[in-house]
Design a protein around this motif. Sequence first.
Motif, PDB file in Angstrom:
ATOM      1  N   LYS A  18     -25.882  -5.633 -40.930  1.00 53.54           N
ATOM      2  CA  LYS A  18     -26.272  -7.044 -40.890  1.00 53.54           C
ATOM      3  C   LYS A  18     -25.795  -7.760 -42.157  1.00 53.54           C
ATOM      4  CE  LYS A  18     -30.379  -9.862 -40.058  1.00 53.54           C
ATOM      5  NZ  LYS A  18     -31.830  -9.806 -39.785  1.00 53.54           N
ATOM      6  N   ALA A  19     -25.956  -7.116 -43.303  1.00 49.34           N
ATOM      7  CA  ALA A  19     -25.513  -7.700 -44.573  1.00 49.34           C
ATOM      8  C   ALA A  19     -23.999  -7.885 -44.598  1.00 49.34           C
ATOM      9  CB  ALA A  19     -25.960  -6.823 -45.742  1.00 49.34           C
ATOM     10  N   SER A  20     -23.266  -6.907 -44.064  1.00 50.57           N
ATOM     11  CA  SER A  20     -21.803  -7.023 -44.064  1.00 50.57           C
ATOM     12  C   SER A  20     -21.341  -8.149 -43.146  1.00 50.57           C
ATOM     13  CB  SER A  20     -21.137  -5.698 -43.685  1.00 50.57           C
ATOM     14  OG  SER A  20     -21.289  -5.424 -42.321  1.00 50.57           O
ATOM     15  N   LEU A  21     -22.131  -8.451 -42.098  1.00 51.41           N
ATOM     16  CA  LEU A  21     -21.764  -9.522 -41.170  1.00 51.41           C
ATOM     17  C   LEU A  21     -22.276 -10.890 -41.625  1.00 51.41           C
ATOM     18  CD1 LEU A  21     -22.367  -7.703 -37.761  1.00 51.41           C
ATOM     19  CD2 LEU A  21     -20.175  -8.263 -38.814  1.00 51.41           C
ATOM     20  N   TRP A  52     -31.053  -0.419 -31.170  1.00 54.06           N
ATOM     21  CA  TRP A  52     -30.597  -1.546 -31.976  1.00 54.06           C
ATOM     22  C   TRP A  52     -29.287  -2.029 -31.380  1.00 54.06           C
ATOM     23  CZ3 TRP A  52     -33.089   2.674 -33.633  1.00 54.06           C
ATOM     24  CH2 TRP A  52     -34.158   2.524 -34.525  1.00 54.06           C
ATOM     25  N   TYR A  53     -28.953  -3.297 -31.594  1.00 50.79           N
ATOM     26  CA  TYR A  53     -27.686  -3.823 -31.083  1.00 50.79           C
ATOM     27  C   TYR A  53     -26.883  -4.493 -32.192  1.00 50.79           C
ATOM     28  CZ  TYR A  53     -29.647  -8.527 -31.249  1.00 50.79           C
ATOM     29  OH  TYR A  53     -30.197  -9.695 -31.690  1.00 50.79           O
ATOM     30  N   ILE A  54     -25.589  -4.529 -31.959  1.00 49.35           N
ATOM     31  CA  ILE A  54     -24.662  -5.281 -32.816  1.00 49.35           C
ATOM     32  C   ILE A  54     -23.830  -6.142 -31.864  1.00 49.35           C
ATOM     33  CG2 ILE A  54     -22.813  -5.175 -34.520  1.00 49.35           C
ATOM     34  CD1 ILE A  54     -23.743  -2.265 -35.103  1.00 49.35           C
ATOM     35  N   ASP A  55     -23.972  -7.463 -31.976  1.00 50.59           N
ATOM     36  CA  ASP A  55     -23.237  -8.377 -31.109  1.00 50.59           C
ATOM     37  C   ASP A  55     -21.906  -8.726 -31.767  1.00 50.59           C
ATOM     38  OD1 ASP A  55     -22.148 -10.434 -29.633  1.00 50.59           O
ATOM     39  OD2 ASP A  55     -23.963 -11.656 -29.579  1.00 50.59           O
ATOM     40  N   LEU A  56     -20.860  -8.061 -31.319  1.00 54.25           N
ATOM     41  CA  LEU A  56     -19.510  -8.357 -31.811  1.00 54.25           C
ATOM     42  C   LEU A  56     -18.708  -9.062 -30.718  1.00 54.25           C
ATOM     43  CD1 LEU A  56     -18.631  -5.138 -33.826  1.00 54.25           C
ATOM     44  CD2 LEU A  56     -19.590  -7.287 -34.631  1.00 54.25           C
ATOM     45  N   GLY A  60     -22.113 -12.173 -33.785  1.00 51.65           N
ATOM     46  CA  GLY A  60     -22.049 -11.332 -34.975  1.00 51.65           C
ATOM     47  C   GLY A  60     -23.427 -10.995 -35.516  1.00 51.65           C
ATOM     48  N   THR A  61     -24.418 -10.966 -34.640  1.00 55.55           N
ATOM     49  CA  THR A  61     -25.791 -10.669 -35.072  1.00 55.55           C
ATOM     50  C   THR A  61     -26.126  -9.198 -34.849  1.00 55.55           C
ATOM     51  OG1 THR A  61     -26.638 -11.340 -32.903  1.00 55.55           O
ATOM     52  CG2 THR A  61     -26.669 -12.996 -34.652  1.00 55.55           C
ATOM     53  N   VAL A  62     -27.136  -8.750 -35.586  1.00 58.01           N
ATOM     54  CA  VAL A  62     -27.628  -7.373 -35.482  1.00 58.01           C
ATOM     55  C   VAL A  62     -29.132  -7.474 -35.283  1.00 58.01           C
ATOM     56  CG1 VAL A  62     -27.804  -5.141 -36.663  1.00 58.01           C
ATOM     57  CG2 VAL A  62     -25.841  -6.622 -37.096  1.00 58.01           C
ATOM     58  N   GLY A  63     -29.668  -6.675 -34.367  1.00 56.79           N
ATOM     59  CA  GLY A  63     -31.107  -6.750 -34.139  1.00 56.79           C
ATOM     60  C   GLY A  63     -31.659  -5.537 -33.430  1.00 56.79           C
ATOM     61  N   GLY A  67     -29.978  -5.726 -26.757  1.00 64.16           N
ATOM     62  CA  GLY A  67     -29.017  -6.816 -26.858  1.00 64.16           C
ATOM     63  C   GLY A  67     -29.705  -8.095 -27.273  1.00 64.16           C
ATOM     64  N   PRO A  68     -28.905  -9.113 -27.652  1.00 64.34           N
ATOM     65  CA  PRO A  68     -29.504 -10.399 -28.003  1.00 64.34           C
ATOM     66  C   PRO A  68     -30.235 -10.970 -26.790  1.00 64.34           C
ATOM     67  CG  PRO A  68     -27.133 -10.370 -28.456  1.00 64.34           C
ATOM     68  CD  PRO A  68     -27.464  -9.120 -27.717  1.00 64.34           C
ATOM     69  N   GLU A  69     -31.194 -11.839 -27.043  1.00 57.36           N
ATOM     70  CA  GLU A  69     -31.986 -12.402 -25.956  1.00 57.36           C
ATOM     71  C   GLU A  69     -31.098 -13.009 -24.869  1.00 57.36           C
ATOM     72  OE1 GLU A  69     -35.574 -15.594 -25.525  1.00 57.36           O
ATOM     73  OE2 GLU A  69     -35.470 -14.415 -27.355  1.00 57.36           O
TER      74      GLU A  69
END
Length: 129
Positions: A18-21, A52-56, A60-63, A67-69
């Motif tokens: 998350k910090a890198s993104l 956990w997910y990474i939206d690429l 570009g979110t991580v949560g 997946g994102p909502e």
Amino acid sequence: MSLKVDSFPSSGAFDLIKASLSDEKERTNAIKKGGAIFAFSLTNSNNETDTWYIDLKSSGTVGKGSGPEGKKADIVLSLSDADFEKLIEGKANAQKLFMSGKLKVKGDIMKASKAETILKAAQTKKAKL
């Protein structure tokens, strides 16, 4: 808000990702290379599973979650918490984990290989800390 869950020691890596993104240039580059929503389903030593997910693909979110909502993951990578930690630390190779059955992939396996790009960014962040 931290994404780390104490019962999953490697989950702190999602904070590093998350910090890198958080850097716009890094995020734009990662989305360009990734092109998918990646979900990581980890199983800990107590046989508990969390995701956990990474939206690429777009944001570009991580949560936490698959997946994102309102969206679902294009690729789900399932592995043990211990193997994920080795992967983040660069002590394991995703391809070898997959070939040995320790990493299971649901979805486009070719896109799944692009997840390593963002995991390498977490390794770099960890090294700087």
